[in-house]
Design a protein around this motif. Structure first.
Motif, PDB file in Angstrom:
ATOM      1  N   UNK A  86      -3.789  13.493  -2.898  1.00 13.30           N
ATOM      2  CA  UNK A  86      -3.690  12.954  -4.259  1.00 13.30           C
ATOM      3  C   UNK A  86      -4.125  14.012  -5.254  1.00 13.30           C
ATOM      4  N   UNK A  87      -3.291  14.258  -6.262  1.00  8.65           N
ATOM      5  CA  UNK A  87      -3.685  15.187  -7.330  1.00  8.65           C
ATOM      6  C   UNK A  87      -3.890  14.348  -8.582  1.00  8.65           C
ATOM      7  N   UNK A  88      -5.139  14.272  -9.016  1.00 10.05           N
ATOM      8  CA  UNK A  88      -5.434  13.421 -10.168  1.00 10.05           C
ATOM      9  C   UNK A  88      -6.175  14.224 -11.228  1.00 10.05           C
ATOM     10  N   UNK A  89      -6.225  13.632 -12.421  1.00 13.55           N
ATOM     11  CA  UNK A  89      -6.921  14.258 -13.539  1.00 13.55           C
ATOM     12  C   UNK A  89      -6.440  13.603 -14.811  1.00 13.55           C
ATOM     13  N   UNK A 132       3.407   1.302   0.678  1.00  8.65           N
ATOM     14  CA  UNK A 132       3.760   1.128   2.094  1.00  8.65           C
ATOM     15  C   UNK A 132       4.738   2.231   2.532  1.00  8.65           C
ATOM     16  N   UNK A 133       5.723   2.514   1.685  1.00  8.68           N
ATOM     17  CA  UNK A 133       6.705   3.555   1.989  1.00  8.68           C
ATOM     18  C   UNK A 133       6.049   4.941   2.051  1.00  8.68           C
ATOM     19  N   UNK A 134       5.243   5.245   1.047  1.00 10.26           N
ATOM     20  CA  UNK A 134       4.638   6.575   0.976  1.00 10.26           C
ATOM     21  C   UNK A 134       3.684   6.818   2.135  1.00 10.26           C
ATOM     22  N   UNK A 177      -5.170   4.717  -9.984  1.00 13.53           N
ATOM     23  CA  UNK A 177      -6.187   5.231  -9.055  1.00 13.53           C
ATOM     24  C   UNK A 177      -6.424   4.302  -7.876  1.00 13.53           C
ATOM     25  N   UNK A 178      -6.151   3.006  -8.080  1.00 14.18           N
ATOM     26  CA  UNK A 178      -6.294   2.102  -6.933  1.00 14.18           C
ATOM     27  C   UNK A 178      -5.274   2.467  -5.856  1.00 14.18           C
ATOM     28  N   UNK A 179      -4.046   2.784  -6.296  1.00 17.84           N
ATOM     29  CA  UNK A 179      -3.013   3.206  -5.340  1.00 17.84           C
ATOM     30  C   UNK A 179      -3.435   4.509  -4.651  1.00 17.84           C
ATOM     31  N   UNK A 180      -3.898   5.446  -5.449  1.00 21.04           N
ATOM     32  CA  UNK A 180      -4.317   6.750  -4.913  1.00 21.04           C
ATOM     33  C   UNK A 180      -5.429   6.600  -3.871  1.00 21.04           C
ATOM     34  N   UNK A 181      -6.399   5.740  -4.183  1.00 14.45           N
ATOM     35  CA  UNK A 181      -7.528   5.594  -3.263  1.00 14.45           C
ATOM     36  C   UNK A 181      -7.101   4.946  -1.948  1.00 14.45           C
ATOM     37  N   UNK A 182      -6.064   4.120  -1.995  1.00 14.66           N
ATOM     38  CA  UNK A 182      -5.582   3.482  -0.765  1.00 14.66           C
ATOM     39  C   UNK A 182      -4.651   4.397   0.021  1.00 14.66           C
ATOM     40  N   UNK A 183      -4.014   5.339  -0.659  1.00 19.48           N
ATOM     41  CA  UNK A 183      -2.940   6.131  -0.057  1.00 19.48           C
ATOM     42  C   UNK A 183      -3.414   7.447   0.566  1.00 19.48           C
ATOM     43  N   UNK A 184      -4.354   8.125  -0.106  1.00 21.28           N
ATOM     44  CA  UNK A 184      -4.528   9.559   0.164  1.00 21.28           C
ATOM     45  C   UNK A 184      -5.584   9.887   1.209  1.00 21.28           C
ATOM     46  N   UNK A 185      -5.295  10.918   1.975  1.00 21.51           N
ATOM     47  CA  UNK A 185      -6.254  11.449   2.943  1.00 21.51           C
ATOM     48  C   UNK A 185      -7.243  12.393   2.268  1.00 21.51           C
ATOM     49  N   UNK A 186      -6.735  13.125   1.289  1.00 20.55           N
ATOM     50  CA  UNK A 186      -7.601  14.035   0.528  1.00 20.55           C
ATOM     51  C   UNK A 186      -7.262  13.890  -0.941  1.00 20.55           C
TER      52      UNK A 186
END
Ligand code: ADP
Ligand code: MG
Length: 269
Positions: free
Chosen positions: A53-56, A196-198, A216-225
């Motif tokens: 996840x790349x956030x900012x 689910x797809x990603x 960010x809720x999606x990011x926190x559920x999706x990303x390994x890093x």
């Protein structure tokens, strides 16, 4: 001088091509726009099989970073893809080497069919019609969209249209997939379907996946890093559970976006 190794000892290590393969690695990336330092000495690594996840906050430099990794933006620094130095390569060359991206806010060709929207990407990469047909049908099949092949893209529900926007960039050998705000404008159900797809994408296509996303809720559920940038600099990178508690990260978000700061700072999801 060559020496024979004793059983149980290791010969001195050389750079391992296996290690270099399976990684997109950018180092020391800087970009300036008329005096504005949009990226300042940024390092980023995306590994095959992972979801990063790349956030900012807005204006942090996220889209500019995707532009540099895909050859759309000139930069200083170095880009190595699967052990091959690709610094300064054009977008088509990077795309052919498997670095694929979606654009923030870019729509499909609405008058063309679903199939044609995928086909055009393969043809653009210089593949022949017959090969493109097989690859496009394969991607649509994996995305569960084969039955929509002949439907015009402009008549798709928004969530499906966004899904097609991802499918089409995967045609023929995606290795590193960079998605710029794929959930923008999706409702909660559509966003869950996208999640689910990603989640399955790296295994389905043997690729690494980087996702820029405000949700960010999606990011926190999706990303390994997770990698956080602000004002063109890397604030933190690593395990999402640790990064989201980093005081500098929470503060960067609270300064711009209170809801984001609270999601990141929350002790429990
Ligand atoms: P993000 O995607 O994180 O919201 P961007 O990468 O779009 O941020 O932008 C980073 C900074 O660079 C912003 O200050 C933005 O205004 C500026 N910027 C981006 N693209 C250009 C450009 N082509 N010309 C001038 N400034 C730009
Ligand atoms: Mg952006």
């Amino acid at each position: 001088m060559l020496t024979r190794s004793e059983p149980g000892t290791r010969i001195q290590e050389r750079p391992d091509p296996e290690e270099a393969a399976g990684r997109l690695r950018a180092t020391g990336i800087s970009v300036s726009f008329a005096g504005l330092r949009a990226l300042d000495d940024v390092d980023l690594e995306l590994r095959s099989g992972e979801i990063l996840g790349l956030i900012g906050p807005n204006g942090a430099g996220k889209s500019t970073l995707v532009n540099t990794l895909t050859g759309f933006q000139r930069c200083t620094g170095r880009l190595v893809v699967d052990g091959v130095d690709m610094t300064g390569s054009s977008p088509p060359r990077l795309s052919r080497s498997g670095v694929r991206r979606t654009f923030q806010n870019v729509r499909l060709f609405p008058a063309m069919t679903v199939y044609e929207n995928v086909e055009v990407v393969g043809l653009g990469l210089g593949m022949g019609h017959r090969k493109v047909r097989a690859l496009a049908e394969d991607v649509l099949d994996r995305f569960g969209m084969s039955h929509l092949s002949a439907t015009s893209a402009g008549s798709l529900p928004y969530g499906i249209e966004r899904r097609l926007g991802i499918a089409r960039i995967l045609v023929g050998g995606a290795r590193y997939v960079l998605l710029d705000e794929p959930a923008a404008g999706l409702n909660e159900d559509e966003s869950d379907e996208l999640l689910e797809l990603l989640t399955r994408l790296p295994e389905m296509f043997s690729c690494g996946l980087m996702v820029i996303e405000h949700d960010l809720r999606l990011i926190m559920r999706l990303c390994h890093r997770l990698q956080v940038i602000d004002h063109g600099r890397v604030l933190a990178v690593g395990d999402p559970a640790i990064v989201r508690r980093d005081p500098a990260v929470v503060e960067a978000y609270l300064g711009h976006d209170r809801a984001g700061g609270e999601v990141l700072g929350a002790a429990d999801r």
